[in-house]
Scaffold this active site. Structure first.
Site, short mmCIF file in Angstrom:
data_model
loop_
_atom_site.label_atom_id
_atom_site.label_comp_id
_atom_site.label_asym_id
_atom_site.label_seq_id
_atom_site.Cartn_x
_atom_site.Cartn_y
_atom_site.Cartn_z
N ARG A 1 45.71 41.92 42.18
CA ARG A 1 46.87 42.75 42.51
C ARG A 1 47.43 43.33 41.21
NH1 ARG A 1 45.11 42.90 46.81
NH2 ARG A 1 46.08 42.44 48.84
N GLU B 1 50.55 51.73 43.06
CA GLU B 1 49.33 52.37 43.53
C GLU B 1 49.69 53.52 44.45
OE1 GLU B 1 46.61 49.63 45.34
OE2 GLU B 1 46.30 48.51 43.48
N HIS C 1 41.17 50.88 43.77
CA HIS C 1 41.27 49.77 44.73
C HIS C 1 40.09 49.79 45.71
CE1 HIS C 1 44.46 46.88 46.52
NE2 HIS C 1 43.23 46.45 46.80
#
Length: 268
Positions: free
Chosen positions: A181, A210, A229
């Site tokens: 994360r 993000e 991601h």
């Protein structure tokens, strides 16, 4: 966010197509007796494979080499140009030792690496012996590792786990990998560490926030790899994740128990 859960008066179920659920207020959902589903287990090897791809790419500076070649600058062979780091025989530090952390350790065995790990709860000795890993403190792991890879959930305890002090402990030749994360790594501290040579490089599949802002100073660094991601983004894995998310959703709408439930206490 909590206000969305509280304002959604007809909400019956939350189904997330991911393993992590730090973006959902589980306590608020549980208080309203709303089951929350996720997709555990199916992306372990896919994420471990991608983590290893980032590690190898960063260690041998493949993206820099590709950009150099495409720019037309490659004229001759040079003995000290774009030198990277050996993986075989190096020391790997794994932060978090759940399914993905253990999968990383299995891959590291094939490269004859010395493997260190740290986590909240130590694994059993049989597993440590099988995987050839040593449990150490975070400080020792950072001081001794040539590569550090993060596989711990984001929580109050791990938010900005990596900041200036942690980068000061690392080797100047070390490389950091994060496929967990983004909030675990302080982006400003990472920029300082990379730009000042406190560590040699980093590779991120996750950022805070993000997507990463287009004006982030991190994007100006050649010794940093950033991917959007995609650690679990194989066709096979994403299809399995989608099916699990649908199973959770259908079960919740029917009033049945979710097969992959984060907060099973709602059924007690």
């Amino acid at each position: 966010p909590t206000y969305l859960i509280e304002s959604a008066t007809s909400l019956k179920v939350i189904s997330q197509m991911a393993v992590g659920y730090d973006n959902i207020d589980i306590a608020a959902a549980t208080a309203k007796m709303i089951p929350v589903g996720h997709t555990p287990g199916v992306l372990t090897d896919t994420t471990a494979d991608f983590t290893w791809a980032l590690l190898m790419t960063a260690s041998r500076r493949l993206l820099e080499a590709d950009r150099f070649t495409r720019s037309g600058l490659w004229k001759t062979w040079e003995p000290d140009f774009l030198l990277g780091a050996n993986i075989t025989g190096a020391t790997l530090g794994i932060i978090g030792f759940g399914r993905i952390g253990q999968a990383i350790a299995r891959r590291a065995q094939g490269f004859d690496m010395k493997i260190l790990y740290t986590c909240k709860n130590r694994s059993d000795l049989h597993l440590e012996n099988t995987l050839g890993v040593d449990f150490v403190s975070l400080e020792r792991l950072l001081e001794e590792s040539d590569f550090v890879t993060i596989h711990t959930p984001l929580s109050q305890d791990t938010y900005h786990l990596f900041s200036d002090r942690q980068f000061e402990l690392m080797k100047p030749s070390a490389i950091l990998i994060n496929t967990a994360r983004g909030g675990i790594v302080d982006a400003k501290a990472l920029y300082r560490a990379l730009s000042q040579g406190k560590i040699a490089g980093a590779a991120l599949d996750v950022t805070e926030p993000e997507p990463i802002p287009s004006d982030s100073p991190l994007l100006t660094l050649d010794n940093l790899i950033i991917t959007p991601h995609i650690a679990s983004a194989s066709r096979q894995t994403r299809e399995k994740m989608a099916n699990m998310a649908v199973e959770n959703l259908i079960a919740g709408l029917k009033g049945d128990r979710l097969p992959y439930c984060v907060n099973p206490e709602v059924y007690h």
